[in-house]
Write an enzyme that holds these catalytic residues in place. Structure first.
Site, mmCIF file in Angstrom:
data_model
loop_
_atom_site.group_PDB
_atom_site.id
_atom_site.type_symbol
_atom_site.label_atom_id
_atom_site.label_comp_id
_atom_site.label_asym_id
_atom_site.label_seq_id
_atom_site.Cartn_x
_atom_site.Cartn_y
_atom_site.Cartn_z
ATOM 1 N N LYS B 30 0.800 -1.226 0.000
ATOM 2 C CA LYS B 30 0.000 0.000 0.000
ATOM 3 C C LYS B 30 0.835 1.281 0.000
ATOM 4 C CE LYS B 30 -3.568 -2.540 2.413
ATOM 5 N NZ LYS B 30 -3.618 -3.155 3.733
ATOM 6 N N CYS B 52 26.650 -5.663 -32.221
ATOM 7 C CA CYS B 52 26.506 -6.636 -31.130
ATOM 8 C C CYS B 52 27.607 -7.692 -31.218
ATOM 9 C CB CYS B 52 25.134 -7.295 -31.211
ATOM 10 S SG CYS B 52 24.995 -8.775 -30.194
ATOM 11 N N CYS B 55 26.089 -11.381 -32.088
ATOM 12 C CA CYS B 55 25.415 -11.730 -33.336
ATOM 13 C C CYS B 55 26.329 -12.558 -34.248
ATOM 14 C CB CYS B 55 24.957 -10.458 -34.069
ATOM 15 S SG CYS B 55 23.355 -9.843 -33.497
ATOM 16 N N ASN B 77 33.936 -17.406 -22.300
ATOM 17 C CA ASN B 77 33.769 -15.992 -21.963
ATOM 18 C C ASN B 77 35.086 -15.231 -22.132
ATOM 19 O OD1 ASN B 77 33.137 -13.514 -20.619
ATOM 20 N ND2 ASN B 77 31.565 -14.590 -19.440
ATOM 21 N N HIS B 116 19.040 -11.447 -32.727
ATOM 22 C CA HIS B 116 19.362 -10.469 -31.695
ATOM 23 C C HIS B 116 18.160 -10.119 -30.818
ATOM 24 C CE1 HIS B 116 21.813 -7.249 -30.012
ATOM 25 N NE2 HIS B 116 20.822 -6.395 -30.183
ATOM 26 N N ASN B 156 21.250 -13.970 -16.913
ATOM 27 C CA ASN B 156 20.873 -12.643 -16.428
ATOM 28 C C ASN B 156 20.139 -11.967 -17.566
ATOM 29 O OD1 ASN B 156 22.185 -12.773 -13.888
ATOM 30 N ND2 ASN B 156 24.145 -12.291 -14.853
ATOM 31 N N SER B 164 24.501 -6.821 -20.006
ATOM 32 C CA SER B 164 24.993 -5.692 -20.790
ATOM 33 C C SER B 164 24.639 -5.805 -22.273
ATOM 34 C CB SER B 164 26.502 -5.550 -20.612
ATOM 35 O OG SER B 164 27.129 -6.795 -20.789
ATOM 36 N N HIS B 167 21.043 -9.317 -26.644
ATOM 37 C CA HIS B 167 21.083 -10.550 -27.445
ATOM 38 C C HIS B 167 20.832 -11.730 -26.503
ATOM 39 C CE1 HIS B 167 22.455 -12.590 -31.247
ATOM 40 N NE2 HIS B 167 22.273 -13.592 -30.400
ATOM 41 N N HIS B 169 21.085 -14.610 -24.321
ATOM 42 C CA HIS B 169 22.215 -15.482 -23.960
ATOM 43 C C HIS B 169 22.211 -15.765 -22.473
ATOM 44 C CE1 HIS B 169 23.891 -11.589 -22.724
ATOM 45 N NE2 HIS B 169 24.806 -12.260 -22.030
ATOM 46 N N GLN B 171 24.839 -17.919 -19.324
ATOM 47 C CA GLN B 171 26.234 -18.208 -19.018
ATOM 48 C C GLN B 171 26.355 -19.543 -18.304
ATOM 49 O OE1 GLN B 171 28.730 -15.035 -17.461
ATOM 50 N NE2 GLN B 171 27.033 -13.599 -17.608
ATOM 51 N N LYS B 314 11.708 -4.272 -6.558
ATOM 52 C CA LYS B 314 11.955 -4.472 -5.138
ATOM 53 C C LYS B 314 13.449 -4.273 -4.878
ATOM 54 C CE LYS B 314 12.205 -6.105 -0.958
ATOM 55 N NZ LYS B 314 11.826 -5.237 0.173
ATOM 56 N N GLN B 326 13.108 -9.706 2.630
ATOM 57 C CA GLN B 326 11.768 -9.248 2.997
ATOM 58 C C GLN B 326 10.947 -9.103 1.734
ATOM 59 O OE1 GLN B 326 10.362 -6.109 2.281
ATOM 60 N NE2 GLN B 326 8.611 -6.239 3.615
HETATM 61 O O1 LIG Z 1 11.457 1.653 3.904
HETATM 62 P P1 LIG Z 1 11.729 2.301 2.586
HETATM 63 O O2 LIG Z 1 12.852 3.295 2.635
HETATM 64 O O3 LIG Z 1 10.512 2.833 1.923
HETATM 65 O O4 LIG Z 1 12.211 1.093 1.638
HETATM 66 C C1 LIG Z 1 13.532 0.722 1.394
HETATM 67 O O5 LIG Z 1 14.135 0.101 2.532
HETATM 68 C C2 LIG Z 1 13.518 -1.098 2.998
HETATM 69 C C3 LIG Z 1 14.380 -1.679 4.110
HETATM 70 O O6 LIG Z 1 15.672 -2.025 3.692
HETATM 71 C C4 LIG Z 1 13.321 -2.114 1.855
HETATM 72 O O7 LIG Z 1 12.525 -3.170 2.333
HETATM 73 C C5 LIG Z 1 12.672 -1.487 0.638
HETATM 74 O O8 LIG Z 1 12.642 -2.427 -0.422
HETATM 75 C C6 LIG Z 1 13.451 -0.248 0.229
HETATM 76 O O9 LIG Z 1 12.872 0.357 -0.901
HETATM 77 O O1 LIG Z 2 29.254 -11.691 -17.062
HETATM 78 P P1 LIG Z 2 28.532 -10.392 -17.334
HETATM 79 O O2 LIG Z 2 27.230 -10.602 -18.054
HETATM 80 O O3 LIG Z 2 29.407 -9.387 -17.994
HETATM 81 O O4 LIG Z 2 28.188 -9.797 -15.888
HETATM 82 C C1 LIG Z 2 26.995 -9.955 -15.181
HETATM 83 O O5 LIG Z 2 26.848 -11.295 -14.686
HETATM 84 C C2 LIG Z 2 27.846 -11.754 -13.777
HETATM 85 C C3 LIG Z 2 27.447 -13.116 -13.262
HETATM 86 O O6 LIG Z 2 26.225 -13.105 -12.548
HETATM 87 C C4 LIG Z 2 28.043 -10.763 -12.615
HETATM 88 O O7 LIG Z 2 29.178 -11.147 -11.879
HETATM 89 C C5 LIG Z 2 28.226 -9.320 -13.102
HETATM 90 O O8 LIG Z 2 28.269 -8.454 -12.005
HETATM 91 C C6 LIG Z 2 27.068 -8.967 -14.040
HETATM 92 O O9 LIG Z 2 27.223 -7.659 -14.530
#
Ligand SMILES: O=P(O)(O)O[C@H]1O[C@H](CO)[C@@H](O)[C@H](O)[C@H]1O
Ligand SMILES: O=P(O)(O)O[C@H]1O[C@H](CO)[C@@H](O)[C@H](O)[C@H]1O
Lengths: 349, 349
Positions: B30, B52, B55, B77, B116, B156, B164, B167, B169, B171, B314, B326
């Site tokens: 809320k 890219c 690609c 990598n 891509h 990711n 980054s 495309h 992908h 890992q 979040k 949380q």
């Molecule tokens: O309480 P706030 O400042 O609105 O919210 C922030 O801090 C909280 C406590 O770490 C987190 O749960 C929230 O996700 C964050 O946005």
């Molecule tokens: O390997 P990338 O895609 O360059 O990097 C991304 O994934 C990695 C693995 O989760 C992380 O360590 C990096 O911080 C993130 O930017």
């Protein structure tokens, strides 16, 4: 075969507070960054913002009006994650796979200063002392409730850390249970204390003060180090030199020294990329469960996300969430960078 | 006194995979949101991007040219966090507070498609099967190295998750040690298996299929649920109905069903906020350490950050980093929302 070198070769380090390993890839900062950039606000804020719900005299979303406060101001969070309500749990599952229990607590907001544009690194030491004084009072007041066993004091600073208002403020979440991270830390501190009859962090700090490799700054009563097991690029920890368990055990002199070191580390952070440096920080100390806790040793964590610049942060994502925390720069390198930074805020240059 | 209600009252839930508690604050959605908004890219991408580095036919930053691949393409990598180098550790500290060890591994990138602009929710099931086939081959190939004991397959997706390049992908990080989260999970699966002679996730899934409260979708061989202990707002887990430990134990029919459920959950995600839904996902399965692992039960985690809209996520920050994870919406509510969403991608409406 090559000789192992902590500044060149991938390795894992052990975090004795959490009983967890982290992965260090010191060679990895060389990769180019084409990913998301954070916004880096350089606009300067006014001392008073009529639309800010934390500024003195302003109305909050629930209609309450803030007093014309002049130093620290504490109030109960209008959108508390925990509620001070006793509820009755009638039918709970008995399965070990569906364990759930109601949790009671109180959430507070602590405004550090009436000035909208003044963060800790730019505050006077005397005013930071007042913040510490407020934390002490809150630790006592909240801890005195019979249903409160833990008081978590923390700050989210910067939009990138989920902070929705730049007005300098922190939070306090007090609750019945020991939160997961605190419980883990306590278990490990306890084990070490039982085995060695001395605080884990006392032994740890002694080594850090001897080697100075990860030491960022020290005064008479506290030291800031980049922990040997740090996960965030510029993560630090303030540790008290004397072994005491909670913020209320601090002497007057220690309180001044704590204010001074809080200012110093946050000034260094701001100076690193000449930006208002985002972080989450918080105090880990003994719970308020009325038990003796000789294992606890007061300390404060700083978890800042920035990695390469004011706009490029470290992402703790796929591998980190599924595997383990990973860092791209050695803790020794980060400590050296922070150590060399001036203690005068860049805006005052 | 009020009766406890999971959709109204703050409570904690237990995660039996990690042996950790999380805090649920179901009333908290809320609160108004005035904080950081993520950028939500609505620009449509081309099928081929000459700039890219993923690609087909394009040059990577190390000068290598990608082949003109037509389905999946795997390569090492160029900026690996782990290196395939044996190093010798001569002088290691013997202190339990300064534990460190070299880590050897191999990092790979898996392009899911030559196109891509094609993410998993928009791919044909037959093409997703090819991705799964590639994961299987990599699990075998990497697991065969005598120094590799664990193969972490993950993705990711989206700039907000540190990705980054849009495309499509994922890992693979293969390494000597069991990563922290995997080791914890294994310990808890093992304990349950020893006590009950049945897989923890088998027992768990049976309950979820009976109650249907947190069930998002199922086919003959897999189910997607919002775990009882989910921390991210729309976190889900794909669990195999049959108890097997690794991706290579999947039958042909199960592989098709896995491709189908992967498409279904990611389509539902895209449909939730009508955006290319960001997440980190990854497979948890038995390690490649040549030991029997009857406790392991193949599953895949999805950790998506979005909370309220395509731009409001979040933040797992202060309290979450220092205290515990949380969430603001009950897992049952999230499951109901995801369950109701169509399985046809919004772009095809
Ligand atoms: O309480 P706030 O400042 O609105 O919210 C922030 O801090 C909280 C406590 O770490 C987190 O749960 C929230 O996700 C964050 O946005
Ligand atoms: O390997 P990338 O895609 O360059 O990097 C991304 O994934 C990695 C693995 O989760 C992380 O360590 C990096 O911080 C993130 O930017």
């Amino acid at each position: 075969m090559q000789q192992f070198n902590t500044n060149e070769h991938p390795h894992r380090r052990y975090n004795p507070l959490l009983d967890e390993w982290i992965l260090v890839s010191p060679h990895r900062t060389k990769r180019p960054w084409q990913g998301q950039k954070e916004t880096h606000s350089t606009e300067s804020l006014p001392e008073y913002d009529p639309t800010c719900y934390l500024c003195p005299g302003n109305e909050r979303s629930n209609g309450t009006k803030n007093p014309e406060y002049t130093d620290c101001y504490v109030f109960e969070n209008d959108f508390s994650a925990l509620l001070n309500e006793e509820v009755e749990q009638n039918s709970a599952s008995t399965s070990p796979l569906f364990k759930l229990k109601p949790e009671r607590g109180i959430n507070k907001v602590v405004c550090f200063s009436p000035k909208h544009n003044l963060t800790i690194p730019e505050m006077e030491i005397g005013d930071i002392e007042k913040v510490i004084q407020t934390w002490k009072e809150q630790y006592i007041e909240l801890g005195n409730y019979d249903f409160i066993n833990h008081v978590q004091i923390f700050e989210n600073k910067g939009a990138v850390m989920g902070c929705s208002n730049p007005h300098p403020h922190g939070q306090i979440w007090a609750q019945s249970s020991l939160p997961t991270q605190v419980e883990k830390t306590q278990k490990n501190l306890e084990k070490y204390y039982e085995q060695n009859k001395v605080s884990l962090l006392k032994d740890y700090l002694d080594e850090e003060l001897k080697s100075k490799e990860r030491l960022v700054y020290e005064n008479n009563h506290f030291a800031v180090v980049v922990p040997f097991w740090a996960t965030w690029p510029y993560e630090t920890m303030i540790i008290s030199k004397r072994h005491f368990g909670t913020i209320i055990a601090m002497t007057k002199e220690e309180t001044v020294a704590f204010a001074e070191i809080l200012k110093t580390i946050t000034v260094k952070y701001d100076n690193l990329f000449e930006t208002s440096f985002p972080y989450s920080s918080g105090i880990h100390q003994a719970p308020t469960d009325r038990l003796a806790h000789p294992e606890w040793h007061f300390h404060m964590h700083f978890y800042p996300p920035l990695l390469r610049s004011a706009t490029v942060k470290k992402f703790m994502v796929g591998y980190e969430m599924l595997g383990e925390a990973q860092r791209d720069i050695s803790p020794e390198k980060s400590a050296a960078v922070l150590r060399e930074l001036p203690t005068l805020h860049y805006k005052l240059k």
